[in-house]
Design an enzyme around this catalytic site. Structure first.
Site, short mmCIF file in Angstrom:
data_model
loop_
_atom_site.label_atom_id
_atom_site.label_comp_id
_atom_site.label_asym_id
_atom_site.label_seq_id
_atom_site.Cartn_x
_atom_site.Cartn_y
_atom_site.Cartn_z
N ASP A 4 0.65 -1.38 -0.18
CA ASP A 4 0.11 0.07 0.17
C ASP A 4 1.25 1.41 -0.28
OD1 ASP A 4 -3.52 0.58 1.15
OD2 ASP A 4 -1.55 1.85 0.81
N VAL A 7 1.48 2.15 -6.89
CA VAL A 7 0.96 1.43 -7.98
C VAL A 7 1.70 2.09 -9.10
CG1 VAL A 7 -0.32 -0.59 -6.77
CG2 VAL A 7 -0.78 1.20 -8.43
N TYR A 60 -12.23 6.92 -14.65
CA TYR A 60 -12.46 5.79 -14.25
C TYR A 60 -13.34 4.57 -14.64
CZ TYR A 60 -13.98 2.47 -9.63
OH TYR A 60 -13.63 1.43 -9.47
N ASN A 108 -5.41 -4.92 -7.07
CA ASN A 108 -7.21 -4.06 -5.97
C ASN A 108 -6.81 -2.81 -6.04
OD1 ASN A 108 -9.04 -4.01 -4.18
ND2 ASN A 108 -7.24 -3.17 -2.97
N LYS A 154 -11.13 1.34 -15.44
CA LYS A 154 -11.84 -0.04 -15.33
C LYS A 154 -12.42 -0.78 -16.56
CE LYS A 154 -11.24 0.33 -11.13
NZ LYS A 154 -10.82 -0.79 -10.26
N1 LIG Z 1 -15.89 0.49 -2.71
C1 LIG Z 1 -16.53 0.23 -3.69
O1 LIG Z 1 -17.68 0.42 -3.86
C2 LIG Z 1 -16.39 -0.05 -4.79
C3 LIG Z 1 -16.47 -0.52 -6.63
C4 LIG Z 1 -16.12 -1.65 -7.40
C5 LIG Z 1 -14.88 -1.10 -7.21
N2 LIG Z 1 -14.33 -1.27 -6.25
C6 LIG Z 1 -12.50 -1.36 -6.23
O2 LIG Z 1 -11.54 -2.23 -5.61
C7 LIG Z 1 -10.40 -1.87 -5.20
C8 LIG Z 1 -10.56 -1.39 -3.68
O3 LIG Z 1 -11.29 -0.23 -3.23
P1 LIG Z 1 -11.97 0.30 -1.82
O4 LIG Z 1 -12.82 0.45 -1.74
O5 LIG Z 1 -11.46 -1.66 -1.07
O6 LIG Z 1 -11.27 1.44 -1.29
P2 LIG Z 1 -10.45 2.40 -0.48
O7 LIG Z 1 -10.02 3.71 -0.59
O8 LIG Z 1 -11.31 1.37 0.62
O9 LIG Z 1 -9.04 1.32 -0.66
C9 LIG Z 1 -7.96 1.15 -1.26
C10 LIG Z 1 -6.67 1.12 -1.16
O10 LIG Z 1 -5.84 1.71 -1.51
C11 LIG Z 1 -4.54 2.50 -1.37
N3 LIG Z 1 -3.50 2.76 -2.46
C12 LIG Z 1 -4.77 4.17 -3.40
N4 LIG Z 1 -3.79 4.64 -4.26
C13 LIG Z 1 -2.47 3.67 -3.76
C14 LIG Z 1 -1.63 3.68 -5.36
N5 LIG Z 1 -0.84 4.36 -5.84
N6 LIG Z 1 -0.55 2.43 -4.65
C15 LIG Z 1 -1.13 2.03 -3.71
N7 LIG Z 1 -2.16 1.32 -2.61
C16 LIG Z 1 -3.16 2.62 -3.36
C17 LIG Z 1 -5.47 3.13 -0.49
O11 LIG Z 1 -4.06 3.67 0.45
C18 LIG Z 1 -5.70 2.34 0.07
O12 LIG Z 1 -5.61 1.61 1.58
C19 LIG Z 1 -10.23 -0.42 -5.94
O13 LIG Z 1 -9.57 -0.72 -7.32
C20 LIG Z 1 -11.82 -0.03 -6.69
O14 LIG Z 1 -11.78 1.39 -7.94
C21 LIG Z 1 -14.63 -0.37 -5.38
#
Ligand SMILES: NC(=O)c1ccc[n+]([C@@H]2O[C@H](COP(=O)([O-])OP(=O)(O)OC[C@H]3O[C@@H](n4cnc5c(N)ncnc54)[C@H](O)[C@@H]3O)[C@@H](O)[C@H]2O)c1
Length: 252
Positions: free
Chosen positions: A36, A63, A156, A89, A160
């Site tokens: 992270d 990343v 976004y 992720n 995706k």
């Molecule tokens: N929450 C939703 O409703 C949802 C729905 C569909 C898809 N997603 C996708 O799921 C994935 C996880 O999202 P989440 O909802 O758990 O979010 P979250 O914000 O709770 O967690 C995301 C994590 O990624 C880390 N992060 C951010 N930028 C980064 C980088 N450049 N390098 C490494 N780490 C980084 C952050 O510090 C955080 O710990 C994402 O790709 C998001 O697009 C989320």
């Protein structure tokens, strides 16, 4: 345990779905690399996995930065001597900004984290996995925004959709002519910290989202269970697929 002896990297593992995936992978017997950008949250997730009897190590890795990605891959191989599973992720949102209002800065940041980052990590991981007899597995956490047009802003949605395309290309090449499987998960709404990053939602983007209707919200562990299936040998004939986990949101 479904992931005994496997080494897995999870990006964005400090929060939300990444954290849930890392913790569940640890409980399923995997050696977990918690990656992270946030050192404090990495430490807390590593402690949680180890306290539950798992094996984890942490690495600060953005990343979007190739040197961080290379260091993340090296950490897995140096610490656990293999790399069996990569979960791309980490991701960020874009305030539902429609294309007419997307700045170059917003576009570049969202694409760098949500698409170019997974590409860089997959490239580095594949160059380890292809030399392993057991191959490997890549899991890309996409979104229903990778399948439909109105679940995020332009950057976004484009990122995706691109991530799902990348998944299929890996599957069609390294899966069909090698031993590396790649699949994507397309979650709907999930209760995570990402919502707090939607600070100024764009009116037009929100209108489009509202017109698409609302769906139920998942607990992150409900997505983590899908990731365990895709990482495990239970899914050994599943390759190049996208598993929607949206509680039926897009079935209507
Ligand atoms: N929450 C939703 O409703 C949802 C729905 C569909 C898809 N997603 C996708 O799921 C994935 C996880 O999202 P989440 O909802 O758990 O979010 P979250 O914000 O709770 O967690 C995301 C994590 O990624 C880390 N992060 C951010 N930028 C980064 C980088 N450049 N390098 C490494 N780490 C980084 C952050 O510090 C955080 O710990 C994402 O790709 C998001 O697009 C989320």
């Amino acid at each position: 345990m479904k992931l005994s002896g496997k080494t897995a990297i999870v990006t964005g593992a400090g929060s939300g779905m990444g954290k849930a995936i890392a913790v569940l992978f640890g409980q399923e017997g995997a050696n977990v690399v918690v990656a992270d950008i946030n050192q404090t949250s990495i430490n807390s997730v590593v402690d949680e996995i180890n306290a539950k009897g798992g094996q984890a190590t942490g690495v600060v890795s953005n990343v979007a930065q190739q040197e961080d990605v290379d260091n993340m891959i090296r950490t897995a191989v140096d610490t656990f001597h293999s790399l069996d599973v990569l979960v791309n992720n980490a991701g960020v949102m874009d305030n539902f900004t429609p294309v007419g209002d997307v700045t170059d800065k917003l576009w570049e940041r969202v694409l760098a984290v949500n698409l170019t980052g997974p590409f860089k990590a997959a490239r580095a991981a594949i160059n380890v996995m292809k030399n392993q007899e057991s191959g490997g597995v890549i899991i890309n956490n996409a979104s229903v925004g990778g399948l439909y047009g109105a679940r995020g802003g332009a950057a976004y949605i484009a990122a995706k959709h691109g991530l799902i395309g990348l998944t299929k290309n890996i599957a069609a090449t390294y899966g069909s002519f090698g031993n590396i499987r790649a699949n994507a998960i397309a979650p709907g709404g999930v209760n995570t910290n990402i919502q707090s990053t939607i600070t100024e939602p764009h009116e037009l983007g929100l209108k489009a989202l509202t017109a698409a209707g609302s769906g139920p919200s998942a607990d992150p562990v409900q997505i983590a269970r899908v990731a365990v299936f895709l990482a495990s040998n239970d899914s050994d004939f599943v390759n190049g697929d996208v598993i929607k986990a949206d509680g039926g949101w897009t079935a209507r």
